[in-house]
Scaffold this motif. Sequence first.
Motif, PDB file in Angstrom:
ATOM      1  N   GLY A  90       0.585  -1.543   0.200  1.00 53.84           N
ATOM      2  CA  GLY A  90       0.127   0.192   0.157  1.00 53.84           C
ATOM      3  C   GLY A  90       0.519   1.665  -0.158  1.00 53.84           C
ATOM      4  N   HIS A  91       0.297   2.359   0.015  1.00 47.98           N
ATOM      5  CA  HIS A  91       0.924   3.680  -0.143  1.00 47.98           C
ATOM      6  C   HIS A  91       1.823   4.533   0.992  1.00 47.98           C
ATOM      7  CE1 HIS A  91       1.977   7.981  -1.154  1.00 47.98           C
ATOM      8  NE2 HIS A  91       1.091   8.165  -0.141  1.00 47.98           N
ATOM      9  N   ASP A 102      -5.261  -0.501   4.767  1.00 46.66           N
ATOM     10  CA  ASP A 102      -3.225  -0.853   3.861  1.00 46.66           C
ATOM     11  C   ASP A 102      -3.605  -1.862   2.644  1.00 46.66           C
ATOM     12  OD1 ASP A 102      -1.225  -0.189   5.676  1.00 46.66           O
ATOM     13  OD2 ASP A 102      -2.732  -0.380   7.231  1.00 46.66           O
ATOM     14  N   ALA A 103      -4.606  -2.630   2.420  1.00 46.63           N
ATOM     15  CA  ALA A 103      -5.708  -3.916   2.039  1.00 46.63           C
ATOM     16  C   ALA A 103      -6.859  -4.217   1.758  1.00 46.63           C
ATOM     17  CB  ALA A 103      -4.361  -4.794   2.143  1.00 46.63           C
ATOM     18  N   GLY A 144      -4.321   4.191  -2.857  1.00 43.48           N
ATOM     19  CA  GLY A 144      -2.896   3.507  -2.420  1.00 43.48           C
ATOM     20  C   GLY A 144      -3.118   2.450  -0.748  1.00 43.48           C
ATOM     21  N   ARG A 168       6.421 -10.255  -2.442  1.00 42.19           N
ATOM     22  CA  ARG A 168       5.155 -10.074  -3.034  1.00 42.19           C
ATOM     23  C   ARG A 168       4.204 -11.487  -3.124  1.00 42.19           C
ATOM     24  NH1 ARG A 168       5.090  -7.712  -7.491  1.00 42.19           N
ATOM     25  NH2 ARG A 168       3.109  -8.034  -7.812  1.00 42.19           N
ATOM     26  N   ASP A 176       2.767  -3.856  -9.140  1.00 45.52           N
ATOM     27  CA  ASP A 176       3.085  -4.500  -8.296  1.00 45.52           C
ATOM     28  C   ASP A 176       2.949  -4.187  -6.331  1.00 45.52           C
ATOM     29  OD1 ASP A 176       5.344  -4.655  -9.042  1.00 45.52           O
ATOM     30  OD2 ASP A 176       6.471  -2.652  -8.588  1.00 45.52           O
ATOM     31  N   ASP A 177       1.226  -3.377  -6.565  1.00 46.27           N
ATOM     32  CA  ASP A 177       0.240  -3.843  -5.227  1.00 46.27           C
ATOM     33  C   ASP A 177      -0.590  -5.028  -5.316  1.00 46.27           C
ATOM     34  OD1 ASP A 177      -1.191  -3.176  -8.186  1.00 46.27           O
ATOM     35  OD2 ASP A 177      -2.307  -1.361  -7.115  1.00 46.27           O
ATOM     36  N   ALA A 182      -3.423  -1.697  -1.226  1.00 45.39           N
ATOM     37  CA  ALA A 182      -2.674  -3.231  -1.653  1.00 45.39           C
ATOM     38  C   ALA A 182      -4.153  -4.288  -1.896  1.00 45.39           C
ATOM     39  CB  ALA A 182      -1.817  -4.121  -1.035  1.00 45.39           C
ATOM     40  N   ARG A 213      -6.131   1.307  -6.434  1.00 48.66           N
ATOM     41  CA  ARG A 213      -4.957   2.409  -6.739  1.00 48.66           C
ATOM     42  C   ARG A 213      -5.255   3.587  -6.618  1.00 48.66           C
ATOM     43  NH1 ARG A 213      -4.278  -1.704 -11.691  1.00 48.66           N
ATOM     44  NH2 ARG A 213      -2.499  -3.600 -10.134  1.00 48.66           N
TER      45      ARG A 213
END
Length: 351
Positions: A22-23, A186-187, A214, A30, A289-290, A216, A211
């Motif tokens: 996340g941002h 965060d996610a 921010g 990953r 990448d997120d 994930a 997105r």
Amino acid sequence: MQLAQNTLANASDRQLPTAPFGHNGPLVTRLGYGLMGLSCFYGPPKPDHERLAILDAVFEQGCRFWDTADCYADSEDLLAKWFALNPEKRSKIFLATKVGFRFDNGEMSIDSSPEYVMKAAEKSLSRLGVEYIDLLYAHRVDKVTPIEKTMEAMTQLKKQGKIRHIGLSEVSSETLRRACKVEKVDAVQVEYSPFSLDIESEQIGLLKTARELGVAIVAYAPLGRGMLGGNIRSNSDLSDDDTRKYSPRFSEENFPKNLKLVDTLTSIAEKKNITASQLTLSWLLAQGDDIFPIPGTTSLPRIQENYTSSTIHLTNKETAEIRKACEEAIVHGARYPDDFLKDTFVDTAVL
């Protein structure tokens, strides 16, 4: 077929690629590991010594993002045993668990009320035998509790140092927006695979919103609950106590139809001398990448196979070919029976 595998002399030193969660989030591997199948839903669990060996192997492959839930039978207790045997490794694991499903007199319900979230989080801390949880999810949200109230409880847990990051699962785009106005999310965890591209659709809009904010994306069931692994070819391959046997997508009628996409992806994978599982995980990683897939397995060979996926490079042409196959495929059967499907992409009550 020869797998694309890198067997390292010092497997314990292996490090999977990481990305910010996340941002401005922490660096997280990953590829994660989903523990659900170790304890429930996919047939009877293996003996403890075999399951602990699985966790050893996941760690040795460099996976440091582990995902469980309080409703996964004895999963949290199993992790407590592993941490007790490996106390020096606790700080190296980005540990996620989930709360929200509750069981009263054998009846299951969803409860995302502040009171229950606080109570369930305390119980998870105790069962896991840890001082903090890296990521706590609201596993599902009920339609009665405003998401703002759920977030206030999780924010309180965060301020108390009992959790470090907040996650939501199977929420709608609008619910995620409302949650982020209270505290950083965060996610968001959601099913995402070649069989389940719902989050990309304009109607659902969850990937776009995440997105924008921010947040994930944690992709559960990235291998279609094992269908893309290639070993399961019919409903009869599943034991009677395997919940997939009663999933619409795995029904006797739908299973053969869904193998068409499996076989297409397998054909593409064979050209690269890799497996369909590796191809699928590599493709999901290539979506951004997120995106953090969390495949689960109880097979030692599958562990190495899955985590080697992070080393596989797909060309733009290959990525486009996989995308085309996924979008053109007709997926037969919903991902859950109706009773569970109604609790996905949920809008909560307005505050």
